[in-house]
Write a protein that holds these residues in place. Structure first.
Motif, PDB file in Angstrom:
ATOM      1  N   SER A   3       0.834  -1.206   0.000  1.00 20.45           N
ATOM      2  CA  SER A   3       0.000   0.000   0.000  1.00 20.45           C
ATOM      3  C   SER A   3       0.865   1.250   0.000  1.00 20.45           C
ATOM      4  CB  SER A   3      -0.927  -0.007   1.219  1.00 20.45           C
ATOM      5  OG  SER A   3      -0.208  -0.299   2.406  1.00 20.45           O
ATOM      6  N   TRP A   4       0.552   2.174  -0.927  1.00 18.48           N
ATOM      7  CA  TRP A   4       1.277   3.430  -1.074  1.00 18.48           C
ATOM      8  C   TRP A   4       0.274   4.562  -0.869  1.00 18.48           C
ATOM      9  CZ3 TRP A   4       6.488   3.754  -3.287  1.00 18.48           C
ATOM     10  CH2 TRP A   4       7.064   2.495  -3.479  1.00 18.48           C
ATOM     11  N   LEU A   5       0.291   5.189   0.290  1.00 16.86           N
ATOM     12  CA  LEU A   5      -0.677   6.235   0.631  1.00 16.86           C
ATOM     13  C   LEU A   5      -0.163   7.585   0.154  1.00 16.86           C
ATOM     14  CD1 LEU A   5      -3.238   7.228   2.031  1.00 16.86           C
ATOM     15  CD2 LEU A   5      -1.954   7.257   4.194  1.00 16.86           C
ATOM     16  N   LEU A   6      -0.867   8.178  -0.816  1.00 16.57           N
ATOM     17  CA  LEU A   6      -0.488   9.472  -1.394  1.00 16.57           C
ATOM     18  C   LEU A   6      -1.209  10.577  -0.628  1.00 16.57           C
ATOM     19  CD1 LEU A   6       1.076  10.831  -3.775  1.00 16.57           C
ATOM     20  CD2 LEU A   6      -1.064  10.693  -5.070  1.00 16.57           C
ATOM     21  N   ASP A  24       2.233   0.666   3.866  1.00 20.57           N
ATOM     22  CA  ASP A  24       3.644   0.272   3.792  1.00 20.57           C
ATOM     23  C   ASP A  24       4.522   1.461   3.418  1.00 20.57           C
ATOM     24  OD1 ASP A  24       3.111  -2.410   4.398  1.00 20.57           O
ATOM     25  OD2 ASP A  24       2.635  -2.845   2.311  1.00 20.57           O
ATOM     26  N   VAL A  25       3.965   2.382   2.629  1.00 18.46           N
ATOM     27  CA  VAL A  25       4.692   3.579   2.200  1.00 18.46           C
ATOM     28  C   VAL A  25       3.755   4.779   2.279  1.00 18.46           C
ATOM     29  CG1 VAL A  25       5.979   4.691   0.334  1.00 18.46           C
ATOM     30  CG2 VAL A  25       6.078   2.205   0.592  1.00 18.46           C
ATOM     31  N   VAL A  26       4.231   5.884   2.836  1.00 16.90           N
ATOM     32  CA  VAL A  26       3.523   7.160   2.782  1.00 16.90           C
ATOM     33  C   VAL A  26       4.256   8.047   1.781  1.00 16.90           C
ATOM     34  CG1 VAL A  26       2.837   9.236   4.043  1.00 16.90           C
ATOM     35  CG2 VAL A  26       2.689   6.984   5.154  1.00 16.90           C
ATOM     36  N   VAL A  27       3.515   8.550   0.795  1.00 14.74           N
ATOM     37  CA  VAL A  27       4.096   9.391  -0.255  1.00 14.74           C
ATOM     38  C   VAL A  27       3.545  10.809  -0.098  1.00 14.74           C
ATOM     39  CG1 VAL A  27       4.446   9.716  -2.734  1.00 14.74           C
ATOM     40  CG2 VAL A  27       4.158   7.401  -1.808  1.00 14.74           C
ATOM     41  N   ILE A  28       4.393  11.755   0.241  1.00 20.71           N
ATOM     42  CA  ILE A  28       3.990  13.154   0.334  1.00 20.71           C
ATOM     43  C   ILE A  28       3.994  13.736  -1.079  1.00 20.71           C
ATOM     44  CG2 ILE A  28       4.448  15.378   1.390  1.00 20.71           C
ATOM     45  CD1 ILE A  28       3.762  13.117   3.354  1.00 20.71           C
ATOM     46  N   PHE A  63       7.087   2.120   8.144  1.00 23.15           N
ATOM     47  CA  PHE A  63       6.656   2.474   6.792  1.00 23.15           C
ATOM     48  C   PHE A  63       7.750   3.250   6.080  1.00 23.15           C
ATOM     49  CE2 PHE A  63       5.319   5.793   9.713  1.00 23.15           C
ATOM     50  CZ  PHE A  63       5.738   6.950   9.083  1.00 23.15           C
ATOM     51  N   GLY A  64       7.682   3.228   4.736  1.00 21.23           N
ATOM     52  CA  GLY A  64       8.603   4.008   3.936  1.00 21.23           C
ATOM     53  C   GLY A  64       8.129   5.448   3.828  1.00 21.23           C
ATOM     54  N   ARG A  65       9.067   6.378   3.758  1.00 18.44           N
ATOM     55  CA  ARG A  65       8.771   7.807   3.646  1.00 18.44           C
ATOM     56  C   ARG A  65       9.234   8.277   2.276  1.00 18.44           C
ATOM     57  NH1 ARG A  65      12.731   8.846   6.036  1.00 18.44           N
ATOM     58  NH2 ARG A  65      12.592  11.054   6.554  1.00 18.44           N
ATOM     59  N   THR A 225       1.915  -5.680  -7.730  1.00 19.31           N
ATOM     60  CA  THR A 225       2.463  -6.011  -6.412  1.00 19.31           C
ATOM     61  C   THR A 225       2.010  -5.042  -5.336  1.00 19.31           C
ATOM     62  OG1 THR A 225       4.459  -4.710  -6.848  1.00 19.31           O
ATOM     63  CG2 THR A 225       4.510  -7.048  -7.455  1.00 19.31           C
ATOM     64  N   GLY A 226       1.368  -3.946  -5.724  1.00 17.13           N
ATOM     65  CA  GLY A 226       0.889  -2.968  -4.763  1.00 17.13           C
ATOM     66  C   GLY A 226      -0.054  -2.000  -5.444  1.00 17.13           C
ATOM     67  N   MET A 227      -0.586  -1.054  -4.650  1.00 16.76           N
ATOM     68  CA  MET A 227      -1.575  -0.120  -5.186  1.00 16.76           C
ATOM     69  C   MET A 227      -1.523   1.174  -4.392  1.00 16.76           C
ATOM     70  SD  MET A 227      -5.628  -0.889  -5.727  1.00 16.76           S
ATOM     71  CE  MET A 227      -6.807   0.401  -6.164  1.00 16.76           C
ATOM     72  N   VAL A 228      -1.812   2.278  -5.067  1.00 21.42           N
ATOM     73  CA  VAL A 228      -1.838   3.594  -4.424  1.00 21.42           C
ATOM     74  C   VAL A 228      -3.191   3.798  -3.749  1.00 21.42           C
ATOM     75  CG1 VAL A 228      -1.695   6.084  -4.788  1.00 21.42           C
ATOM     76  CG2 VAL A 228      -0.217   4.548  -6.105  1.00 21.42           C
ATOM     77  N   ALA A 229      -3.158   4.340  -2.536  1.00 24.87           N
ATOM     78  CA  ALA A 229      -4.365   4.757  -1.815  1.00 24.87           C
ATOM     79  C   ALA A 229      -4.403   6.278  -1.765  1.00 24.87           C
ATOM     80  CB  ALA A 229      -4.374   4.186  -0.404  1.00 24.87           C
TER      81      ALA A 229
END
Length: 290
Positions: A3-6, A24-28, A63-65, A225-229
């Motif tokens: 999961s990649w949270l935008l 799993d990842v937070v994307v600013i 989580f990844g930053r 393998t993953g998806m953006v939220a």
């Protein structure tokens, strides 16, 4: 990373809750149409958020930053990148990567900043968003060739592509529209050709939780393998859809063990299937051994 949270810097509620959303990842997100003053404020917020969560991540590995920056052909990308690197982001999502040259240019800039700031060599990863314009979509086959070692995955953005071609829809009855499906398939195949992650575009109807679950399950079934939220509320559905099954975990362990017992072989025969380095990398990623 499933999961990649935008998160936009001006969405205070989502930004404050991003660290605890379970992604799993937070994307600013710095790739937004803002006035110069507001864009500078956004960069400051991003840098401060990265810095304030660095110790928490180092201590707990939660989580990844990451930071999404403006395209290479814009005037803002270097300033966006400098803010991200000042906060020691784990990686950069590059908007509208029209060609492999854009990735090389970004990687070279990251290298210079790492050297100046004393950041570990090749610590900062890259995930480019592909096929977001007509010309970029026609160049997708090039991304199946050798890519920079910083690149850990590919992604795409259906909404950006729709805006670029003036499309009034991204989906048709029963699935994606023809153009979207073409781009989506090529991004998926290019990533698997390189043995790297491939991240599905976000599901944009924030009111329809059930449809989001279906979209995530469909992406997983198709090989993503993953998806953006776009909201923290979507993260649990994505994590559930992309969670490995017990059988997948068992096979990953067996594949890793097979290569460990024959370390000099490039290919292995596993249950009648030919396994190479890309399958080994995928198995290690599944077990968190990357």
């Amino acid at each position: 990373m499933r999961s990649w949270l935008l998160v936009a810097t001006d969405n205070d509620g989502e930004l404050q809750g991003a660290a605890n959303a379970g992604a799993d990842v937070v994307v600013i997100d710095l790739n937004r149409a803002l006035s110069p003053k507001r864009q500078e404020t956004a960069r400051e917020i991003a840098q401060n958020w990265l810095a304030s969560h660095q110790k928490q991540v180092l201590a707990q590995r939660r989580f990844g930053r990451w930071v999404r920056i403006s395209p290479i052909d814009s005037q803002q990308w270097r300033a966006d990148l400098h803010s991200a690197m000042s906060g020691q982001a784990d990686g950069i999502v590059l908007s509208d990567a029209a060609s492999p040259d854009h990735i090389q240019q970004l990687a070279a800039e990251i290298y210079e900043i790492e050297q100046r700031m004393g950041i570990g060599h090749n610590k900062t990863g890259i995930v480019p968003q592909l096929g977001t314009s007509p010309r970029a979509a026609l160049e997708l086959a090039k991304f199946a060739d050798e890519v920079h070692p910083r690149v850990s995955g590919y992604s795409w953005d259906a909404a950006a592509l729709a805006r670029a071609i003036g499309a009034r829809r991204t989906r048709a009855p029963g699935g994606w529209s023809s153009v979207m499906n073409m781009v989506r398939s090529q991004v998926l195949l290019a990533a698997h050709a390189r043995g790297i992650d491939v991240i599905e575009t976000p599901f944009r109807d924030l009111r329809d939780a059930k449809a989001c679950q279906i979209a995530a399950a469909s992406a997983r079934a198709d090989g993503f393998t993953g998806m953006v939220a776009l909201r923290g509320a979507q993260v649990s559905a994505i994590n559930q859809a992309f969670a490995p099954t017990a059988e997948e975990l068992r096979e990953a362990e067996e594949i890793i063990a097979l290569f460990a017992s024959n370390p000099n072989l490039e290919w292995q025969n596993y249950k009648g299937r030919r396994m190479g380095q890309s399958q080994l990398t995928r198995a290690r990623n599944m077990l968190g051994q990357s």
